[in-house]
Write a protein that holds these residues in place. Structure first.
Motif, mmCIF file in Angstrom:
data_model
loop_
_atom_site.group_PDB
_atom_site.id
_atom_site.type_symbol
_atom_site.label_atom_id
_atom_site.label_comp_id
_atom_site.label_asym_id
_atom_site.label_seq_id
_atom_site.Cartn_x
_atom_site.Cartn_y
_atom_site.Cartn_z
ATOM 1 N N GLY A 195 0.807 -1.209 0.000
ATOM 2 C CA GLY A 195 0.000 0.000 0.000
ATOM 3 C C GLY A 195 0.842 1.262 0.000
ATOM 4 O O GLY A 195 0.599 2.190 -0.775
ATOM 5 N N GLN A 196 1.858 1.324 0.856
ATOM 6 C CA GLN A 196 2.718 2.505 0.915
ATOM 7 C C GLN A 196 3.543 2.645 -0.357
ATOM 8 O O GLN A 196 3.741 3.757 -0.868
ATOM 9 C CB GLN A 196 3.633 2.429 2.129
ATOM 10 N N TRP A 197 4.041 1.532 -0.872
ATOM 11 C CA TRP A 197 4.817 1.546 -2.120
ATOM 12 C C TRP A 197 3.967 2.065 -3.279
ATOM 13 O O TRP A 197 4.445 2.851 -4.114
ATOM 14 C CB TRP A 197 5.325 0.136 -2.360
ATOM 15 N N LEU A 198 2.690 1.674 -3.342
ATOM 16 C CA LEU A 198 1.810 2.185 -4.389
ATOM 17 C C LEU A 198 1.596 3.684 -4.246
ATOM 18 O O LEU A 198 1.603 4.423 -5.242
ATOM 19 C CB LEU A 198 0.464 1.457 -4.359
ATOM 20 N N VAL A 199 1.390 4.156 -3.025
ATOM 21 C CA VAL A 199 1.230 5.589 -2.797
ATOM 22 C C VAL A 199 2.459 6.342 -3.302
ATOM 23 O O VAL A 199 2.349 7.363 -4.005
ATOM 24 C CB VAL A 199 0.986 5.882 -1.308
ATOM 25 N N ASP A 200 3.636 5.843 -2.959
ATOM 26 C CA ASP A 200 4.878 6.506 -3.375
ATOM 27 C C ASP A 200 5.046 6.452 -4.899
ATOM 28 O O ASP A 200 5.402 7.459 -5.532
ATOM 29 C CB ASP A 200 6.073 5.856 -2.699
ATOM 30 N N ALA A 201 4.805 5.288 -5.478
ATOM 31 C CA ALA A 201 4.980 5.134 -6.929
ATOM 32 C C ALA A 201 3.998 6.020 -7.690
ATOM 33 O O ALA A 201 4.364 6.681 -8.681
ATOM 34 C CB ALA A 201 4.809 3.676 -7.326
ATOM 35 N N GLN A 202 2.761 6.044 -7.230
ATOM 36 C CA GLN A 202 1.739 6.810 -7.930
ATOM 37 C C GLN A 202 1.838 8.306 -7.643
ATOM 38 O O GLN A 202 1.162 9.107 -8.302
ATOM 39 C CB GLN A 202 0.360 6.269 -7.573
ATOM 40 N N GLY A 203 2.678 8.684 -6.705
ATOM 41 C CA GLY A 203 2.953 10.088 -6.475
ATOM 42 C C GLY A 203 4.073 10.637 -7.329
ATOM 43 O O GLY A 203 4.316 11.847 -7.335
ATOM 44 N N ARG A 204 4.757 9.778 -8.050
ATOM 45 C CA ARG A 204 5.870 10.216 -8.878
ATOM 46 C C ARG A 204 5.355 11.066 -10.044
ATOM 47 O O ARG A 204 4.280 10.801 -10.597
ATOM 48 C CB ARG A 204 6.654 9.015 -9.406
ATOM 49 N N PRO A 205 6.111 12.080 -10.463
ATOM 50 C CA PRO A 205 5.665 12.924 -11.568
ATOM 51 C C PRO A 205 5.382 12.146 -12.854
ATOM 52 O O PRO A 205 4.453 12.501 -13.590
ATOM 53 C CB PRO A 205 6.826 13.908 -11.747
#
Length: 219
Positions: A195-205
């Motif tokens: 879940g946290q990894w998805l948040v970080d990945a999907q926050g990338r420009p």
């Protein structure tokens, strides 16, 4: 210049995300999936996966397809790995060992996760009413996903990323695959590291640029 055939509301999203991550310019021909059209063979139908002109490029009638310096290549995971090897350091493999690990994660995404994740997307993720049969299909798909997602969860909990302790094309491939199941809370709440990894990945420009383009396309 690289040409990507396929709308962004398709597996082409993976390729487009990678291109934005590495600053690789591309042209996009928005070929739409035939199943999304009432009559894909109608004379006024938009370019789609049944269109004769597209089938010359892709006999299997599937998107995405790329053209790059004379190479015609289909299958989104193969395209990701090809572009990563050609252009994408540090997102691409830095060694034969990393190359093998990226292949491993792509194969796992394609064979162990994507089919059941798509079931969750089509039968649950779009918010439509479910029959009893569909509810059973969703429950069974979620149950089957527990084992492969535990493997991903363990890797991310220990290392933060899938390969090389950094964000790579393997993370793009896996994140875009798991995204299909992301909206199914009873499954995803079991995997906090994912879940946290998805948040970080999907926050990338790079993801955000792709996602805005995707949202601008008709559903």
């Amino acid at each position: 210049m690289l040409t990507i055939h396929g709308v962004t509301r398709s597996r082409a999203s993976r390729i487009i995300w990678l291109c934005h991550e590495i600053g690789l310019p591309f042209r996009q021909h928005p070929v739409i999936q035939a199943y999304r059209l009432p009559d894909p063979d109608a004379a006024d139908a938009p370019l789609n996966t049944h269109s004769a002109s597209f089938r010359k490029l892709s006999p299997g009638g599937a998107i995405p397809v790329i053209e790059d310096d004379g190479l015609v290549l289909s299958e989104s995971y193969a395209i990701l790995l090809y572009l990563a090897r050609k252009h994408a350091a540090p997102l691409g493999p830095a060694s034969p060992e990393e190359d093998a690990l990226m292949l491993q994660w792509c194969f796992q995404a394609a064979t162990s996760i994507e089919p059941d994740a798509l079931t969750l997307l089509f039968l649950h993720g779009r918010g439509q009413a479910q029959s009893g049969e569909d509810q059973a299909l969703v429950a069974n798909a979620a149950e089957r996903l527990i084992r492969p997602l535990r493997v991903v969860e363990d890797q991310l909990a220990r290392h933060g990323y899938l390969v090389g302790n950094r964000f790579t094309v393997a993370d793009i491939a896996m994140a875009e695959t798991i995204r299909y199941a992301q909206g199914y809370g009873p499954l995803m709440e079991q995997f906090p590291a994912i879940g946290q990894w998805l948040v970080d990945a999907q926050g990338r420009p790079g993801f955000q640029k792709m996602w805005q383009a995707r949202l601008s396309e008709p559903e």
